[in-house]
Motif scaffolding. Structure first.
Motif, PDB file in Angstrom:
ATOM      1  N   GLN A 140     -10.185   4.374  10.484  1.00 42.10           N
ATOM      2  CA  GLN A 140      -9.162   3.529  11.102  1.00 42.10           C
ATOM      3  C   GLN A 140      -8.191   3.051  10.030  1.00 42.10           C
ATOM      4  OE1 GLN A 140     -11.285   0.430  13.420  1.00 42.10           O
ATOM      5  NE2 GLN A 140     -10.379   1.391  15.218  1.00 42.10           N
ATOM      6  N   LEU A 141      -6.903   3.113  10.350  1.00 44.54           N
ATOM      7  CA  LEU A 141      -5.848   2.589   9.503  1.00 44.54           C
ATOM      8  C   LEU A 141      -5.053   1.616  10.358  1.00 44.54           C
ATOM      9  CD1 LEU A 141      -6.542   5.540   8.376  1.00 44.54           C
ATOM     10  CD2 LEU A 141      -4.290   5.422   7.304  1.00 44.54           C
ATOM     11  N   VAL A 142      -4.916   0.392   9.905  1.00 44.46           N
ATOM     12  CA  VAL A 142      -4.225  -0.629  10.674  1.00 44.46           C
ATOM     13  C   VAL A 142      -3.113  -1.226   9.826  1.00 44.46           C
ATOM     14  CG1 VAL A 142      -4.434  -2.780  11.949  1.00 44.46           C
ATOM     15  CG2 VAL A 142      -6.331  -1.142  11.962  1.00 44.46           C
ATOM     16  N   GLU A 143      -1.872  -0.950  10.232  1.00 43.88           N
ATOM     17  CA  GLU A 143      -0.717  -1.475   9.521  1.00 43.88           C
ATOM     18  C   GLU A 143      -0.348  -2.854  10.043  1.00 43.88           C
ATOM     19  OE1 GLU A 143       0.424   3.019  10.134  1.00 43.88           O
ATOM     20  OE2 GLU A 143      -0.533   1.428  11.290  1.00 43.88           O
ATOM     21  N   SER A 144       0.277  -3.620   9.182  1.00 40.88           N
ATOM     22  CA  SER A 144       0.803  -4.930   9.565  1.00 40.88           C
ATOM     23  C   SER A 144       1.932  -5.288   8.617  1.00 40.88           C
ATOM     24  CB  SER A 144      -0.296  -5.998   9.515  1.00 40.88           C
ATOM     25  OG  SER A 144      -0.825  -6.122   8.209  1.00 40.88           O
ATOM     26  N   GLY A 145       2.688  -6.319   8.979  1.00 35.76           N
ATOM     27  CA  GLY A 145       3.716  -6.825   8.092  1.00 35.76           C
ATOM     28  C   GLY A 145       5.136  -6.490   8.472  1.00 35.76           C
ATOM     29  N   GLY A 146       5.310  -5.688   9.510  1.00 36.51           N
ATOM     30  CA  GLY A 146       6.660  -5.364   9.935  1.00 36.51           C
ATOM     31  C   GLY A 146       7.343  -6.552  10.598  1.00 36.51           C
ATOM     32  N   GLY A 147       8.640  -6.393  10.858  1.00 31.51           N
ATOM     33  CA  GLY A 147       9.362  -7.474  11.516  1.00 31.51           C
ATOM     34  C   GLY A 147      10.854  -7.244  11.476  1.00 31.51           C
ATOM     35  N   GLU A 163      -4.790  -1.611   6.241  1.00 35.10           N
ATOM     36  CA  GLU A 163      -6.223  -1.745   5.995  1.00 35.10           C
ATOM     37  C   GLU A 163      -6.933  -0.488   6.480  1.00 35.10           C
ATOM     38  OE1 GLU A 163      -6.225  -6.472   7.047  1.00 35.10           O
ATOM     39  OE2 GLU A 163      -8.140  -5.403   7.004  1.00 35.10           O
ATOM     40  N   VAL A 164      -7.756   0.064   5.613  1.00 35.69           N
ATOM     41  CA  VAL A 164      -8.426   1.338   5.892  1.00 35.69           C
ATOM     42  C   VAL A 164      -9.927   1.102   6.009  1.00 35.69           C
ATOM     43  CG1 VAL A 164      -8.841   3.690   5.092  1.00 35.69           C
ATOM     44  CG2 VAL A 164      -6.649   2.562   4.617  1.00 35.69           C
ATOM     45  N   THR A 191      -7.084  -1.562   0.964  1.00 37.65           N
ATOM     46  CA  THR A 191      -5.789  -1.879   1.550  1.00 37.65           C
ATOM     47  C   THR A 191      -4.667  -1.265   0.725  1.00 37.65           C
ATOM     48  OG1 THR A 191      -6.648  -3.949   2.463  1.00 37.65           O
ATOM     49  CG2 THR A 191      -4.250  -3.722   2.312  1.00 37.65           C
ATOM     50  N   LEU A 192      -3.752  -0.668   1.433  1.00 36.36           N
ATOM     51  CA  LEU A 192      -2.537  -0.090   0.865  1.00 36.36           C
ATOM     52  C   LEU A 192      -1.378  -1.018   1.168  1.00 36.36           C
ATOM     53  CD1 LEU A 192      -1.219   2.589  -0.368  1.00 36.36           C
ATOM     54  CD2 LEU A 192      -0.761   3.183   2.034  1.00 36.36           C
ATOM     55  N   TYR A 193      -0.443  -1.111   0.225  1.00 43.01           N
ATOM     56  CA  TYR A 193       0.717  -1.984   0.409  1.00 43.01           C
ATOM     57  C   TYR A 193       2.009  -1.210   0.186  1.00 43.01           C
ATOM     58  CZ  TYR A 193      -2.835  -5.610  -0.295  1.00 43.01           C
ATOM     59  OH  TYR A 193      -3.964  -6.397  -0.202  1.00 43.01           O
ATOM     60  N   LEU A 194       3.069  -1.731   0.795  1.00 47.19           N
ATOM     61  CA  LEU A 194       4.408  -1.267   0.491  1.00 47.19           C
ATOM     62  C   LEU A 194       5.294  -2.495   0.393  1.00 47.19           C
ATOM     63  CD1 LEU A 194       6.185   1.264   0.035  1.00 47.19           C
ATOM     64  CD2 LEU A 194       6.869   1.049   2.438  1.00 47.19           C
ATOM     65  N   GLN A 195       5.673  -2.840  -0.826  1.00 40.75           N
ATOM     66  CA  GLN A 195       6.606  -3.939  -1.041  1.00 40.75           C
ATOM     67  C   GLN A 195       8.011  -3.390  -0.911  1.00 40.75           C
ATOM     68  OE1 GLN A 195       6.040  -7.318  -1.653  1.00 40.75           O
ATOM     69  NE2 GLN A 195       8.257  -7.475  -1.431  1.00 40.75           N
ATOM     70  N   MET A 196       8.773  -3.935   0.018  1.00 43.21           N
ATOM     71  CA  MET A 196      10.118  -3.447   0.287  1.00 43.21           C
ATOM     72  C   MET A 196      11.109  -4.547  -0.041  1.00 43.21           C
ATOM     73  SD  MET A 196       9.469  -1.371   3.852  1.00 43.21           S
ATOM     74  CE  MET A 196       9.220  -2.859   4.819  1.00 43.21           C
ATOM     75  N   ASN A 197      11.955  -4.294  -1.019  1.00 48.24           N
ATOM     76  CA  ASN A 197      12.966  -5.252  -1.441  1.00 48.24           C
ATOM     77  C   ASN A 197      14.352  -4.704  -1.170  1.00 48.24           C
ATOM     78  OD1 ASN A 197      10.893  -6.920  -2.537  1.00 48.24           O
ATOM     79  ND2 ASN A 197      10.934  -5.745  -4.444  1.00 48.24           N
ATOM     80  N   LYS A 198      15.313  -5.597  -1.147  1.00 48.10           N
ATOM     81  CA  LYS A 198      16.723  -5.209  -0.944  1.00 48.10           C
ATOM     82  C   LYS A 198      16.843  -4.278   0.260  1.00 48.10           C
ATOM     83  CE  LYS A 198      17.732  -5.652  -5.887  1.00 48.10           C
ATOM     84  NZ  LYS A 198      18.215  -4.965  -7.111  1.00 48.10           N
ATOM     85  N   LEU A 199      16.278  -4.685   1.365  1.00 49.35           N
ATOM     86  CA  LEU A 199      16.264  -3.842   2.552  1.00 49.35           C
ATOM     87  C   LEU A 199      17.676  -3.595   3.070  1.00 49.35           C
ATOM     88  CD1 LEU A 199      13.089  -5.307   4.206  1.00 49.35           C
ATOM     89  CD2 LEU A 199      13.470  -2.868   3.779  1.00 49.35           C
ATOM     90  N   LYS A 200      17.853  -2.403   3.611  1.00 47.76           N
ATOM     91  CA  LYS A 200      19.131  -1.972   4.155  1.00 47.76           C
ATOM     92  C   LYS A 200      18.954  -1.630   5.633  1.00 47.76           C
ATOM     93  CE  LYS A 200      20.292   0.267  -0.255  1.00 47.76           C
ATOM     94  NZ  LYS A 200      20.701   1.549  -0.891  1.00 47.76           N
TER      95      LYS A 200
END
Length: 126
Positions: free
Chosen positions: A3-10, A23-24, A77-86
């Motif tokens: 199972q892979l469960v993503e979170s943090g979008g918005g 989370e894996v 847990t895998l992360y993706l830090q996204m800065n300066k979003l376009k």
């Protein structure tokens, strides 16, 4: 069962930051290559970033310098830090995994990833 469960979008404004998490469970996380892909409405799924089981990151040109992929093996847990979003970063973001290769081979191809999360939506307004 994997199972892979993503979170943090918005919904954010251009220039803002977000951190996605995945989370894996059901896998030996530290032995897998992990990646982030995204799919915008009406477009094909595209590669964003990957980190091999050896810890080597790889990014698509469109996000290099703005996004950072990382992992916490202890937390699986895998992360993706996204800065300066376009606005063009607007998409559903998916995490994915595949068994790590002994030679450290990595890939940008979503066809070579074996297990996937359900996705989390990111919307960037201008």
């Amino acid at each position: 069962q994997v199972q892979l469960v993503e979170s943090g979008g918005g919904l954010v404004q251009a220039g803002d930051s977000l951190r996605l998490s995945c989370e894996v469970s059901g896998r030996t996380f530290g032995r897998d290559d992990m990646g982030w892909f995204r799919q915008a409405p009406g477009k094909e799924r595209e590669f964003v970033a990957t980190i091999t089981w050896l810890g080597r990151p790889l990014y698509t040109d469109a996000v290099r310098g703005r996004f950072a992929i990382s992992r916490d093996i202890a937390k699986s847990t895998l992360y993706l830090q996204m800065n300066k979003l376009k606005p063009e970063d607007t998409a559903t973001y998916y995490c994915a995994g595949r068994p790590g290769q002994l030679d450290g081979y990595t890939t940008r191809s979503h066809d070579e990833f074996d297990f996937w999360g359900q996705g989390t939506e990111v919307t960037v307004s201008s």
